[in-house]
Structures are given as structure tokens and as C-alpha cells.
Design a protein around this motif. Sequence first.
Motif, short mmCIF file in Angstrom:
data_model
loop_
_atom_site.label_atom_id
_atom_site.label_comp_id
_atom_site.label_asym_id
_atom_site.label_seq_id
_atom_site.Cartn_x
_atom_site.Cartn_y
_atom_site.Cartn_z
N ARG A 32 0.75 -1.12 0.06
CA ARG A 32 0.05 0.03 0.18
C ARG A 32 0.76 1.15 0.08
NH1 ARG A 32 -5.29 -1.45 2.62
NH2 ARG A 32 -5.15 -3.82 2.55
N CYS A 33 0.23 2.38 -0.50
CA CYS A 33 1.13 3.61 -0.45
C CYS A 33 0.10 4.70 -0.33
CB CYS A 33 1.83 3.75 -1.77
SG CYS A 33 2.98 5.19 -1.72
N ASN A 34 0.63 5.80 0.31
CA ASN A 34 -0.30 6.83 0.67
C ASN A 34 -0.07 7.99 -0.35
OD1 ASN A 34 2.05 7.24 1.55
ND2 ASN A 34 1.74 7.84 3.82
N THR A 38 2.65 9.32 -10.36
CA THR A 38 1.96 8.93 -11.46
C THR A 38 2.81 8.23 -12.29
OG1 THR A 38 2.85 10.82 -12.66
CG2 THR A 38 0.84 11.31 -12.19
N TYR A 39 4.04 7.96 -12.05
CA TYR A 39 4.91 6.91 -12.75
C TYR A 39 4.85 5.53 -12.24
CZ TYR A 39 8.29 8.39 -9.24
OH TYR A 39 8.83 8.85 -8.08
N CYS A 40 4.17 5.56 -10.83
CA CYS A 40 4.09 4.39 -10.46
C CYS A 40 2.80 3.60 -10.21
CB CYS A 40 4.72 4.54 -8.75
SG CYS A 40 4.96 3.07 -7.94
N MET A 41 1.66 4.48 -9.94
CA MET A 41 0.45 3.69 -9.82
C MET A 41 -0.61 4.52 -10.31
SD MET A 41 -0.49 3.01 -5.62
CE MET A 41 1.00 2.16 -5.25
N THR A 78 11.17 -1.68 2.41
CA THR A 78 10.55 -0.77 1.51
C THR A 78 9.26 -1.26 1.37
OG1 THR A 78 10.87 0.00 -0.85
CG2 THR A 78 11.77 -2.36 -0.45
N GLY A 79 8.49 -0.71 0.25
CA GLY A 79 7.16 -1.05 -0.17
C GLY A 79 6.65 -0.89 -1.69
N GLY A 80 5.64 -0.49 -1.82
CA GLY A 80 4.72 0.44 -1.06
C GLY A 80 5.39 1.44 -0.16
N GLU A 81 4.65 1.76 0.83
CA GLU A 81 4.96 2.81 1.80
C GLU A 81 5.30 2.08 3.26
OE1 GLU A 81 6.56 5.47 1.84
OE2 GLU A 81 6.84 5.42 4.12
N PHE A 198 19.68 10.59 -8.51
CA PHE A 198 18.69 10.55 -9.39
C PHE A 198 18.55 9.17 -9.84
CE2 PHE A 198 19.33 15.17 -9.52
CZ PHE A 198 18.29 15.56 -9.58
N ILE A 199 17.49 8.62 -10.36
CA ILE A 199 17.34 7.40 -10.86
C ILE A 199 16.54 7.25 -12.02
CG2 ILE A 199 15.48 6.58 -9.50
CD1 ILE A 199 16.68 3.78 -9.28
N GLU A 200 17.09 6.60 -13.13
CA GLU A 200 15.98 6.51 -14.39
C GLU A 200 14.86 5.84 -14.01
OE1 GLU A 200 19.39 6.75 -17.91
OE2 GLU A 200 18.69 4.83 -17.28
N PRO A 203 10.70 0.32 -16.38
CA PRO A 203 9.38 -0.19 -16.76
C PRO A 203 8.93 -0.97 -15.66
CG PRO A 203 11.10 -1.43 -17.95
CD PRO A 203 11.70 -0.14 -17.25
N LEU A 204 8.37 -0.34 -14.58
CA LEU A 204 7.57 -1.23 -13.50
C LEU A 204 6.37 -0.44 -13.06
CD1 LEU A 204 11.20 -1.83 -11.49
CD2 LEU A 204 9.47 -3.65 -12.32
N ASP A 205 5.86 0.47 -13.90
CA ASP A 205 4.72 1.17 -13.38
C ASP A 205 3.45 0.14 -13.65
OD1 ASP A 205 5.34 1.17 -16.20
OD2 ASP A 205 3.49 2.56 -16.42
N ALA A 206 2.61 0.15 -12.63
CA ALA A 206 1.54 -0.59 -12.72
C ALA A 206 0.51 -0.43 -13.94
CB ALA A 206 0.40 -0.27 -11.43
N GLY A 338 8.72 -4.02 -4.35
CA GLY A 338 9.60 -3.16 -3.32
C GLY A 338 10.75 -2.61 -4.11
N GLY A 339 10.54 -1.16 -4.02
CA GLY A 339 11.63 -0.48 -4.92
C GLY A 339 12.94 -0.31 -4.27
C1 LIG Z 1 8.10 2.05 -4.99
S1 LIG Z 1 8.90 3.26 -3.73
C2 LIG Z 1 8.58 2.29 -2.38
C3 LIG Z 1 9.01 3.18 -1.15
C4 LIG Z 1 8.44 4.31 -0.78
N1 LIG Z 1 7.16 4.31 -0.88
C5 LIG Z 1 9.09 5.51 -1.29
O1 LIG Z 1 8.67 6.40 -1.93
O2 LIG Z 1 10.29 5.35 -1.34
C6 LIG Z 1 10.52 3.31 -4.03
C7 LIG Z 1 11.26 4.06 -5.17
O3 LIG Z 1 11.08 3.56 -6.39
C8 LIG Z 1 10.75 4.81 -7.14
N2 LIG Z 1 9.98 4.41 -8.30
C9 LIG Z 1 8.55 3.88 -8.35
N3 LIG Z 1 8.31 3.48 -9.42
C10 LIG Z 1 9.39 3.77 -10.38
C11 LIG Z 1 9.93 3.45 -11.75
N4 LIG Z 1 8.94 2.79 -12.52
N5 LIG Z 1 11.08 3.73 -12.04
C12 LIG Z 1 11.99 4.05 -11.34
N6 LIG Z 1 11.82 4.40 -9.87
C13 LIG Z 1 10.74 4.11 -9.68
C14 LIG Z 1 10.20 5.74 -6.16
O4 LIG Z 1 10.27 7.00 -6.85
C15 LIG Z 1 10.93 5.51 -5.06
O5 LIG Z 1 11.89 6.29 -4.87
#
Ligand SMILES: C[S@@+](CC[C@H](N)C(=O)[O-])C[C@H]1O[C@@H](n2cnc3c(N)ncnc32)[C@H](O)[C@@H]1O
Length: 339
Positions: A32-34, A38-41, A78-81, A198-200, A203-206, A338-339
Motif C-alpha cells: 500500500r501507498c499513501n 503518476t509513474y508508479c500507480m 521498502t514497499g509500497g510505503e 537521481f534514478i532513471e 518499466p515497472l509502473d502498474a 518493493g523499490g
Molecule cells: C516504489 S517506492 C517504495 C518506497 C517508498 N514508498 C518510497 O516512496 O520511497 C521506492 C522508489 O521507487 C521509485 N520508483 C517507483 N516507480 C519507479 C519506476 N517506474 N522507475 C524508477 N523508480 C521508480 C520511487 O520514486 C521511489 O523512490
Amino acid sequence: MTSLPIRPKGATGLPDAFGRVARDLRVSVTDRCNLRCTYCMPAEGLPWMSKPEMLTDEEMLRLVGVFVGLGITQIRLTGGEPLLRRSIVELVSGMASLSPRPRIAMTTNGVGLERVAAGLASAGLDRVNVSLDTVDREEFKKLTLRDRFADVERGLKAAADAGLSPVKVNAVAMRGFNDHSVADLLQWCLDRGYHLRFIEQMPLDAQHAWQREQMVSAAEVRAELEQHFRLSEPPGERGSAPAELFLVDGGPETVGIIASVSAPFCAACDRVRLTADGQVRNCLFARGEADLRTPLRDGASDEELAALIQDEMWRKAKGHGIGGPGFTQPDRPMSSIGG
Ligand SMILES: C[S@@+](CC[C@H](N)C(=O)[O-])C[C@H]1O[C@@H](n2cnc3c(N)ncnc32)[C@H](O)[C@@H]1O
């Protein structure tokens, strides 16, 4: 596809067939996340795991103990949050009492960190990475669909005050959202002593909407930062760290840029993942996973669980293969792996 050599009988630890050894365990404590980056879920969230599907604290600690017995020295929650798991402080404390004691870090969006940073530090958390993509409140709202920038700001300060140092900030640059404000983010972090990386986008978005052409590359982030700062490579070896570090204006401050897609560092990867529902993943992009929850609940011994983990590690692919002909995005999104 070439077949892997047979895993040597009696091998200890967590080697894979390509000579790498896992020492870093990422534990997702909830899906779960709070926030709704937009690039994640999607804005409406996802069908979350049900409680019976998730490992209990006791089950999670037992499995993490098995991993530590297999040579894991670094754990990242990690998570989710992760702060949405109510028992997070107790989990940290349980992991800190394992022997040999692993180093324990957490990746969090920082929203609930102000309240719990001191408690986490006393429980044994060593370090924290806070994900923050922009320091512009309106941009933050547009990216995360929540007006929580001030909470993250306070969370970061609380983490530093609690001694969870060095406090690292992780950011993803998104075209049309924050790609022109990356220098502001760096200046903000430098002013506060936070280490920015910074991280690129991967392709892990829902939503499965990632497109390589849309991704802001590490080279683009660097070029944008170089409009405002002088970046130079520090002396010494880079080692297995995924971030390429640059001295900012001669140092000692640095900024990291992680080119996970354009210059993968799979050859030096020492990671393995445990999901909140008890699956082992040997790579973020793995197509398969090993179920530990069922055997655990059926009464498997630590030795049996360890063998399942070792088998899964041995199946780890040489590289993530993004952009290659056979690449398909994993079914699980980042928030559930889990990122
Ligand atoms: C999935 S979140 C989980 C932990 C926590 N909720 C957070 O925000 O750090 C972990 C990291 O993954 C990154 N992230 C999520 N989707 C990503 C994607 N498609 N590509 C790269 N990083 C991504 C987020 O920006 C965050 O830094």
C-alpha cells in the motif's frame, strides 16, 4: 536461452550462476501507498494484498533470519510505503536483534517520518532514503496527486535530527513534470546536507505506460544539472554502488545519477527481494518468483526454506534485459515488488 549449470551441492550463501553473491535483501513490508506518483500507480490505487496473503511480523522476521543465515548483511525495508505498516518499529527492532546484526536501511516517501524517525532510530534503523522528486509544492502535487510536500520536508528534518545519516534523497526525473527543476532539487538538498541521487524511470509502473523515448536519461539529468553546477568525477573506484557519483562544484558534496536503464549495473548486483506476501524475487525484473509463504505455513524447516531461496538465487538472469528482444515487463508493479 542457454541453460544454467547445476547449483553445486553443499554451496553456502547466496551465489548465482554468474558469480555474483547476494548480500543485500530488500524487504517489502506492504504494497500500500499513501501517494499516487503518476509513474508508479494509477490515481485510484491498486487491488491491495489482503491481510491473510501478507506475512505476519513473526513470519517476516523468521524469513529475514533465514536470509541473514545465508549471508545477508544489509537489509532495506521498502514497499509500497513501509511506514504504513503499523508494526514497522517492532519489525526494525526484531531485525536489529538478529545475529550477526545486519545493517538496516529504509526507503520511504517520508510522509509519516516526522512522527516515527526517532523511534525507528532507537529500534536500530541505521539509514534512510527519502523519495522526493521536486521541492516545488505544486509540482509535487501534480506528480504524487497529494499535497504532502510539507510533511516530507518535516520528515527529512526529523530523520537528520534522529541521526539516520547520511540522509539520502532519491528522485526520478519525469519529462514535462520535473525535468527542468532538477537543479532546484539539488540546491535544496545541498543547503540541508541531504545526499541526492537521481534514478532513471524503469518499466515497472502498474499502468505499463513506460516508454524508453519518454524516459529522462541519466545523461539528460547530468546535462541539465551542468547548466547550474560544475560536476566532476571523484577519485577512486566506483565499486558495486549503482549510483555514479559526481562532486558538485569541486566537492565535498556529491550528487548521484543511477542509469539503471541506459547503463545497467547488473554485473555488480548483490540484491535479492522478499515481497510482503512471502515471495523471493532474484531481480526487480524477474519473470518468476519462489513462494516461501506456503512452505513456511506448512511447517518447513529453516534448512528447507534456505534451500528454496538458494535455488531461486541460482536462477537469477545475467541482466535485466530492458530494451532487448525478449524483454517483457514483470506482472508485479514496483509498488508490490518493493523499490
Ligand atoms: C516504489 S517506492 C517504495 C518506497 C517508498 N514508498 C518510497 O516512496 O520511497 C521506492 C522508489 O521507487 C521509485 N520508483 C517507483 N516507480 C519507479 C519506476 N517506474 N522507475 C524508477 N523508480 C521508480 C520511487 O520514486 C521511489 O523512490
